[in-house]
Write a protein that holds these residues in place. Structure first.
Motif, PDB file in Angstrom:
ATOM      1  N   ALA A  13       3.177 -19.019 -21.257  1.00 27.67           N
ATOM      2  CA  ALA A  13       4.419 -18.633 -20.580  1.00 27.67           C
ATOM      3  C   ALA A  13       4.230 -17.326 -19.814  1.00 27.67           C
ATOM      4  O   ALA A  13       4.772 -17.152 -18.713  1.00 27.67           O
ATOM      5  CB  ALA A  13       5.554 -18.499 -21.594  1.00 27.67           C
ATOM      6  N   ALA A  14       3.464 -16.403 -20.380  1.00 32.30           N
ATOM      7  CA  ALA A  14       3.199 -15.139 -19.693  1.00 32.30           C
ATOM      8  C   ALA A  14       2.434 -15.366 -18.397  1.00 32.30           C
ATOM      9  O   ALA A  14       2.720 -14.728 -17.370  1.00 32.30           O
ATOM     10  CB  ALA A  14       2.423 -14.198 -20.617  1.00 32.30           C
ATOM     11  N   LEU A  15       1.471 -16.252 -18.422  1.00 31.73           N
ATOM     12  CA  LEU A  15       0.726 -16.570 -17.205  1.00 31.73           C
ATOM     13  C   LEU A  15       1.645 -17.181 -16.147  1.00 31.73           C
ATOM     14  O   LEU A  15       1.530 -16.877 -14.951  1.00 31.73           O
ATOM     15  CB  LEU A  15      -0.422 -17.521 -17.537  1.00 31.73           C
ATOM     16  CG  LEU A  15      -1.604 -16.881 -18.278  1.00 31.73           C
ATOM     17  CD1 LEU A  15      -2.524 -17.949 -18.858  1.00 31.73           C
ATOM     18  CD2 LEU A  15      -2.384 -15.951 -17.349  1.00 31.73           C
ATOM     19  N   ARG A  16       2.572 -18.022 -16.583  1.00 37.30           N
ATOM     20  CA  ARG A  16       3.541 -18.603 -15.630  1.00 37.30           C
ATOM     21  C   ARG A  16       4.450 -17.505 -15.070  1.00 37.30           C
ATOM     22  O   ARG A  16       4.796 -17.524 -13.889  1.00 37.30           O
ATOM     23  CB  ARG A  16       4.355 -19.689 -16.322  1.00 37.30           C
ATOM     24  CG  ARG A  16       3.544 -20.916 -16.710  1.00 37.30           C
ATOM     25  CD  ARG A  16       4.409 -22.040 -17.267  1.00 37.30           C
ATOM     26  NE  ARG A  16       3.563 -23.110 -17.766  1.00 37.30           N
ATOM     27  CZ  ARG A  16       3.326 -23.372 -19.053  1.00 37.30           C
ATOM     28  NH1 ARG A  16       3.945 -22.640 -19.993  1.00 37.30           N
ATOM     29  NH2 ARG A  16       2.521 -24.340 -19.409  1.00 37.30           N
ATOM     30  N   ALA A  17       4.857 -16.579 -15.931  1.00 36.71           N
ATOM     31  CA  ALA A  17       5.709 -15.481 -15.468  1.00 36.71           C
ATOM     32  C   ALA A  17       4.995 -14.664 -14.402  1.00 36.71           C
ATOM     33  O   ALA A  17       5.585 -14.302 -13.373  1.00 36.71           O
ATOM     34  CB  ALA A  17       6.113 -14.594 -16.647  1.00 36.71           C
ATOM     35  N   GLN A  18       3.745 -14.362 -14.630  1.00 38.85           N
ATOM     36  CA  GLN A  18       2.974 -13.613 -13.640  1.00 38.85           C
ATOM     37  C   GLN A  18       2.853 -14.403 -12.341  1.00 38.85           C
ATOM     38  O   GLN A  18       3.007 -13.849 -11.247  1.00 38.85           O
ATOM     39  CB  GLN A  18       1.592 -13.289 -14.197  1.00 38.85           C
ATOM     40  CG  GLN A  18       0.710 -12.519 -13.228  1.00 38.85           C
ATOM     41  CD  GLN A  18      -0.575 -12.046 -13.873  1.00 38.85           C
ATOM     42  OE1 GLN A  18      -0.641 -10.971 -14.463  1.00 38.85           O
ATOM     43  NE2 GLN A  18      -1.627 -12.846 -13.761  1.00 38.85           N
ATOM     44  N   LYS A  19       2.608 -15.694 -12.460  1.00 38.20           N
ATOM     45  CA  LYS A  19       2.488 -16.539 -11.265  1.00 38.20           C
ATOM     46  C   LYS A  19       3.805 -16.599 -10.497  1.00 38.20           C
ATOM     47  O   LYS A  19       3.819 -16.701  -9.257  1.00 38.20           O
ATOM     48  CB  LYS A  19       2.034 -17.947 -11.677  1.00 38.20           C
ATOM     49  CG  LYS A  19       1.626 -18.830 -10.508  1.00 38.20           C
ATOM     50  CD  LYS A  19       1.003 -20.145 -10.999  1.00 38.20           C
ATOM     51  CE  LYS A  19      -0.350 -19.919 -11.632  1.00 38.20           C
ATOM     52  NZ  LYS A  19      -1.025 -21.215 -11.944  1.00 38.20           N
TER      53      LYS A  19
END
Length: 341
Positions: free
Chosen positions: A148-154
């Motif tokens: 989810a953190a990677l998606r947030a950054q994206k």
């Protein structure tokens, strides 16, 4: 310049002022898909246009069973990235930095799926008895936070906040009254704080944006999670690279042994205790409603950021009123200045 309108940094992210919109669930996602709607994009953009420095988007679930309700936002799927990106774009164009709170409801989920928790103890008779998490379950949840953190950054978020407050999953592990495990995730302070510290470490390793933590400083139950525990935890989180600590309280139990009076600034002493122990920014929250209260908190070195929750629900233009009150009307968006003459 009033302190409330001086910039500060979270990690390398500079925030134009110290007015923070804390995460507040809107329960407006539609059709069980966890996606932001037009409502969310307007809701947050309005506060950005109104002058807020940092907006922390409401609790956003890392998996479907981690929602508080079926109408919560989510970032458990790549399909949700695009709508979050639109929300970020619409809000950040007016000057606010955008954070997102990544969350898991644990035993306080009201969704149809079986809830999970450190131990099989339900929150109250209105909630289901959760499944006690296995080590495989714990590893899966850590992975879900990272994904989810990677998606947030994206999606373009500037900052991530890990939700470890209010009796939801991560804070359930912190509490000895909720966490009855006998493995490496239960028992001692070190074991009960292990999951949060592992999630923070793994999320930080995966993304290039600052990662902070929201905690409940007190459970308000005797011999349970205390302010002293929170201060100790905050010091350890700083050592692990947490970019900020956001200090709230309560939410662990339906029935408590003691409670502070719910008066303005009632939680701010907790933020001050933590600020005295760490060197990273601390955000205070708790019935803060006026510009003068926020200025006083900053002058008293209680916190570095002032979270106005209910006040920003009532008034998206609170920051502009605060500019007028504190004598910096030149900061008001030019089209609106005539309203403050």
């Amino acid at each position: 310049m009033p302190l409330l309108f001086t910039p500060f940094k979270i990690g390398e992210v500079e925030i134009k002022n110290r007015i923070v919109m804390p995460p507040m669930c809107m329960y407006k996602a539609k059709d069980d898909n966890g996606m932001p709607r037009c409502f969310h994009k307007l809701h947050y953009a309005a506060r950005s246009l109104g002058g807020v420095g940092l907006i922390i988007v409401e609790a956003t679930a890392v998996e479907p069973r981690g929602r508080i309700t079926h109408n919560d936002l989510g970032l458990w799927s790549d399909e949700q990235i695009e709508d979050h990106a639109k929300l970020v774009k619409d809000s950040s164009k007016y000057g606010a930095k955008m954070a997102i709170q990544l969350a898991h409801a644990g035993r306080k989920s009201t969704c149809d799926s079986e809830p999970i928790a450190p131990s099989a103890l339900k929150f109250s008779d209105e909630y289901k008895t959760p499944k006690e998490m296995s080590l495989d379950d714990i590893n899966l949840i850590k992975a879900k936070f990272v994904e989810a953190a990677l998606r947030a950054q994206k999606a373009g978020y500037d900052i991530i906040e890990i939700h470890a407050a209010h009796g939801y999953l991560i804070s359930e592990f912190l509490s000895p009254g909720i966490n009855k495990r006998s493995d490496k995730y239960g028992g001692s302070f070190e074991n009960r704080t292990r999951l949060l510290k592992e999630i923070l470490t793994e999320v930080k390793a995966a993304v290039d944006i600052p990662v902070g933590v929201r905690i409940s400083a007190q459970s308000f139950v005797k011999d349970d999670w205390s302010l002293a525990d929170s201060v100790k935890l905050a010091v350890e989180l700083e050592k692990l690279g947490a970019a900020f600590i956001h200090v709230s309280s309560g939410g662990f139990f339906e029935k408590v042994d003691f409670m502070p009076r719910l008066v303005p600034l009632y939680q701010c002493s907790y933020a001050k205790a933590i600020k005295e122990a760490v060197n990273i920014p601390v955000i205070a929250v708790g019935l803060i409603t006026t510009a003068s209260e926020g200025e006083a908190l900053l002058l008293g070195e209680v916190c570095d950021g002032v979270a106005y929750g209910r006040e920003l629900l009532r008034n998206p233009n609170f920051a502009q009123l605060a500019m007028k009150e504190l004598g910096v009307s030149e900061l008001i968006e030019k089209p609106y200045r005539r309203a403050f003459n």
